[in-house]
Design an enzyme around this catalytic site. Structure first.
Site, PDB file in Angstrom:
ATOM      1  N   ARG A  27       0.789  -1.265  -0.009  1.00  0.00           N
ATOM      2  CA  ARG A  27      -0.064   0.156   0.119  1.00  0.00           C
ATOM      3  C   ARG A  27       0.882   1.167   0.018  1.00  0.00           C
ATOM      4  O   ARG A  27       0.372   2.403  -0.138  1.00  0.00           O
ATOM      5  CB  ARG A  27      -0.942   0.145   1.260  1.00  0.00           C
ATOM      6  CG  ARG A  27      -2.020  -0.970   1.062  1.00  0.00           C
ATOM      7  CD  ARG A  27      -3.069  -1.082   2.110  1.00  0.00           C
ATOM      8  NE  ARG A  27      -2.500  -1.813   3.398  1.00  0.00           N
ATOM      9  CZ  ARG A  27      -3.186  -1.538   4.365  1.00  0.00           C
ATOM     10  NH1 ARG A  27      -3.875  -0.852   4.809  1.00  0.00           N
ATOM     11  NH2 ARG A  27      -2.463  -2.533   5.388  1.00  0.00           N
ATOM     12  N   THR A  65       3.924 -13.726  10.338  1.00  0.00           N
ATOM     13  CA  THR A  65       4.698 -13.379  11.244  1.00  0.00           C
ATOM     14  C   THR A  65       5.303 -14.407  12.150  1.00  0.00           C
ATOM     15  O   THR A  65       6.369 -14.415  12.691  1.00  0.00           O
ATOM     16  CB  THR A  65       3.728 -12.574  12.412  1.00  0.00           C
ATOM     17  OG1 THR A  65       2.478 -13.194  12.827  1.00  0.00           O
ATOM     18  CG2 THR A  65       3.601 -11.003  11.583  1.00  0.00           C
ATOM     19  N   ASN A 106      39.745  40.422   2.690  1.00  0.00           N
ATOM     20  CA  ASN A 106      38.418  40.901   2.121  1.00  0.00           C
ATOM     21  C   ASN A 106      38.183  40.467   0.682  1.00  0.00           C
ATOM     22  O   ASN A 106      38.997  40.904  -0.214  1.00  0.00           O
ATOM     23  CB  ASN A 106      38.300  42.560   2.361  1.00  0.00           C
ATOM     24  CG  ASN A 106      37.039  42.998   2.075  1.00  0.00           C
ATOM     25  OD1 ASN A 106      36.046  43.011   2.844  1.00  0.00           O
ATOM     26  ND2 ASN A 106      36.937  43.378   0.989  1.00  0.00           N
TER      27      ASN A 106
HETATM   28  C1  UD1 Z   1      -0.112  -8.465  13.311  1.00  0.00           C
HETATM   29  C2  UD1 Z   1      -0.780  -9.057  14.400  1.00  0.00           C
HETATM   30  C3  UD1 Z   1      -2.070  -8.590  14.939  1.00  0.00           C
HETATM   31  C4  UD1 Z   1      -1.905  -7.265  15.389  1.00  0.00           C
HETATM   32  C5  UD1 Z   1      -1.141  -6.413  14.525  1.00  0.00           C
HETATM   33  C6  UD1 Z   1      -0.553  -5.437  15.327  1.00  0.00           C
HETATM   34  C7  UD1 Z   1      -0.035 -11.792  13.341  1.00  0.00           C
HETATM   35  C8  UD1 Z   1      -0.815 -12.910  12.762  1.00  0.00           C
HETATM   36  N1  UD1 Z   1      -1.204 -10.653  13.674  1.00  0.00           N
HETATM   37  O1  UD1 Z   1      -1.186  -8.254  12.287  1.00  0.00           O
HETATM   38  O2  UD1 Z   1      -2.480  -9.606  16.071  1.00  0.00           O
HETATM   39  O3  UD1 Z   1      -2.888  -6.782  16.056  1.00  0.00           O
HETATM   40  O4  UD1 Z   1       0.084  -6.992  13.832  1.00  0.00           O
HETATM   41  O5  UD1 Z   1      -0.329  -4.392  14.088  1.00  0.00           O
HETATM   42  O6  UD1 Z   1       0.924 -11.418  13.936  1.00  0.00           O
HETATM   43  N2  UD1 Z   1       6.409  -9.672   8.393  1.00  0.00           N
HETATM   44  C9  UD1 Z   1       7.216 -10.178   7.872  1.00  0.00           C
HETATM   45  N3  UD1 Z   1       6.991 -11.692   7.339  1.00  0.00           N
HETATM   46  C10 UD1 Z   1       5.746 -11.998   7.261  1.00  0.00           C
HETATM   47  C11 UD1 Z   1       4.663 -11.192   7.604  1.00  0.00           C
HETATM   48  C12 UD1 Z   1       4.973 -10.043   8.236  1.00  0.00           C
HETATM   49  O7  UD1 Z   1       8.269 -10.005   8.000  1.00  0.00           O
HETATM   50  O8  UD1 Z   1       5.812 -13.057   6.591  1.00  0.00           O
HETATM   51  C13 UD1 Z   1       6.374  -8.359   9.202  1.00  0.00           C
HETATM   52  C14 UD1 Z   1       5.680  -6.963   8.406  1.00  0.00           C
HETATM   53  O9  UD1 Z   1       6.689  -6.552   7.606  1.00  0.00           O
HETATM   54  C15 UD1 Z   1       5.226  -6.191   9.577  1.00  0.00           C
HETATM   55  C16 UD1 Z   1       5.072  -7.216  10.585  1.00  0.00           C
HETATM   56  O10 UD1 Z   1       5.686  -8.248  10.263  1.00  0.00           O
HETATM   57  O11 UD1 Z   1       6.291  -5.396   9.736  1.00  0.00           O
HETATM   58  C17 UD1 Z   1       3.624  -7.337  10.895  1.00  0.00           C
HETATM   59  O12 UD1 Z   1       3.000  -7.990   9.783  1.00  0.00           O
HETATM   60  P1  UD1 Z   1       1.672  -7.406   9.317  1.00  0.00           P
HETATM   61  O13 UD1 Z   1       1.226  -8.297   7.982  1.00  0.00           O
HETATM   62  O14 UD1 Z   1       1.372  -5.958   9.379  1.00  0.00           O
HETATM   63  O15 UD1 Z   1       0.396  -8.099  10.349  1.00  0.00           O
HETATM   64  P2  UD1 Z   1      -0.942  -7.642  10.867  1.00  0.00           P
HETATM   65  O16 UD1 Z   1      -1.813  -8.403   9.832  1.00  0.00           O
HETATM   66  O17 UD1 Z   1      -0.720  -6.241  11.045  1.00  0.00           O
END
Ligand code: UD1
Ligand code: MG
Length: 455
Positions: free
Chosen positions: A17, A82, A377
């Site tokens: 995004r 994550t 100067n």
């Molecule tokens: C996650 C949490 C959610 C929480 C929220 C807070 C999980 C499943 N959910 O959701 O409970 O409320 O954060 O912001 O953990 N990332 C990686 N590799 C991946 C996936 C993500 O490095 O495969 C990193 C992303 O770059 C980011 C962070 O992990 O910095 C969080 O990932 P994101 O996809 O934003 O998780 P949310 O759906 O926001």
């Protein structure tokens, strides 16, 4: 006994995004990339060799930015969630002690909050939570009748009743490392997104008899994550506001602070005044009792005390000595060293120039690749011809020299101490100390010439 702390920073996500070629965590707020903010935060609780950044999108670029910090990186080639990201960090992270998880796109978390989180040194884990008026999109904290954390349910997977819960998961945790690593492989992909959710670890630990605690954050703004450039601008504004507030409280006066931009590493000493629209960038350091005029931009500048920078001056990678005056509309381009009580006036450009103590170049000059002695100067319109189209050459001007207006100094050339250059000269040869150098055609007056021409 306190255990050592390690930190895993999740930073592999693409950031679709943002609509950008640049990986999300390399966008800047407060003058630093997002991931650098988080690495610096991690450094407040962990040694660099115990910090692991999980990289994926733009991995090489992210590694290059992180190189000076001495932290480790682990690669997650496919973003499977994550839980998977943390698993990718396992071989690079310590197996024992306490381990905090941070996000590379959430740079506003404060050192005080992180210190409190890891300070708990939980038996199993602590999750950082917050109570939000609008919890949409976040994972929700499920609690059992005794109030213990029972699990975390992602918004997408939550029932309508669970969506009413306002306590959300920040995604920031502190784990007892042994317990995290013992159960990390038990995380599956049984959820609507088919991802490995780190949040599942809470239930898995509980099933094994280990309770996760929650720590509720007072200021949910610290959790602001960045998904779009709109959020990037919001986070940037928060960093800017934090910095100008800190400076004002330390004794710096600001006119219209909301218009002033100061990067996080900049220092300004007490009783300096920053006029509206000033930008202080990079590693700029400003002494006390200075005034930096409206609209001036200083990047990696070192300014001593009592310096007056008049409006709309641009100073980059340069040093200014105490008591000097610069501008308005001066440009100090790179690697200049200006002595004490020197004057650089309007429309004067300096590049790789050393201007001595008390020396003056008050109007309309270009001084490049020059060494200019004390009290010299430099008259209006003076130009160092430092470039012959192929090479750059040096101009050396001694102490107490007077360079008349509109002189052209063809480098390499030396004007020795106390010499005097006649206005309008083109100087191509050395001028000895105390001599007058004249390099121009002699004036001839032709009496009656006008009448003859008209007649
Ligand atoms: C996650 C949490 C959610 C929480 C929220 C807070 C999980 C499943 N959910 O959701 O409970 O409320 O954060 O912001 O953990 N990332 C990686 N590799 C991946 C996936 C993500 O490095 O495969 C990193 C992303 O770059 C980011 C962070 O992990 O910095 C969080 O990932 P994101 O996809 O934003 O998780 P949310 O759906 O926001
Ligand atoms: Mg997110």
């Amino acid at each position: 006994m306190t255990t050592p702390v390690s930190v895993v920073i999740l930073a592999a996500g693409m950031g679709t995004r943002m609509r950008s070629k640049t990986p999300k965590v390399l966008h800047r707020a407060g003058g630093l990339t997002l991931v650098e903010h988080v690495v610096r935060l991690a450094r407040t609780v962990a040694e660099p060799e115990n910090i692991v950044v999980v990289v994926g999108h733009g991995a090489d670029d992210v590694r290059a930015v992180l190189a000076p910090y001495g932290v480790r990186t682990a690669e997650q080639t496919e973003q499977l969630g994550t839980g998977h990201a943390v698993r990718c960090a396992r071989s690079a992270a310590p197996a024992t002690g306490h381990l905090a998880i941070l996000y590379g796109d959430a740079p506003l978390l404060t050192a005080a909050t992180l210190a409190a989180l890891v300070g708990d040194r939980p038996e199993t884990a602590t999750v950082l939570t917050a109570i939000l008026d609008d919890p949409t999109g976040y994972g929700r904290i499920l609690r059992d009748p005794e109030g213990h954390v029972a699990g975390i349910v992602e918004h997408k997977a939550a029932t309508n009743a669970q969506r009413e819960i306002r306590e959300i998961n920040s995604g920031i945790y502190c784990f007892r490392a042994e317990k995290l690593w013992a159960h990390i492989d038990d995380i599956g992909t049984n959820n609507p997104a088919g991802e490995f959710y780190l949040t599942d670890i809470v239930e898995l630990l509980r099933a094994a008899g280990h309770l996760t605690q929650a720590r509720i954050l007072a200021d949910p703004d610290e959790l602001l994550g960045i998904n779009t450039r709109v959020e990037l601008a919001k986070v940037d504004a928060i960093f800017r506001a934090r910095k100008v507030t800190e400076l004002m409280l330390s004794g710096v006066t600001m006119e219209k602070p909301e218009t002033i931009t100061v990067d996080v590493d900049v220092t300004v000493e007490a009783d300096t005044i920053l006029e509206s629209g000033v930008r202080l960038l990079g590693q700029t350091q400003i002494g006390g009792d200075c005034r930096i005029g409206a609209g001036s931009i200083l990047a990696n500048a070192t300014v001593a005390s009592n310096v007056l920078v008049h409006p709309y001056s641009v100073i980059e990678d340069s040093q200014i000595g105490a008591g000097s005056r610069v501008g308005p509309f001066a440009r100090l381009r790179m690697h200049n060293v200006v002595g004490e009580n020197a004057h650089i006036g309007n429309f004067v450009e300096l590049k790789k120039t050393h201007l001595g103590n008390g020396a003056k170049a008050n109007h309309l000059a270009y001084l490049g690749d020059a060494v200019i002695g004390d009290r010299t100067n430099v008259g209006a319109g003076t130009i160092t011809c430092n470039y012959d189209g192929v090479h750059k050459h040096q101009t050396t001007i001694g102490e107490g020299v007077f360079v008349g207006s509109n002189s052209t100094l063809v480098a390499p050339v030396t004007l020795e101490a106390s010499s005097y250059i006649a206005a309008g000269s083109v100087i191509t040869e050395q001028v000895p100390g105390g001599a007058l150098g004249i390099g121009r055609g002699r004036q001839i007056n032709k009496p009656g010439w006008v009448a003859k021409k008209k007649g």
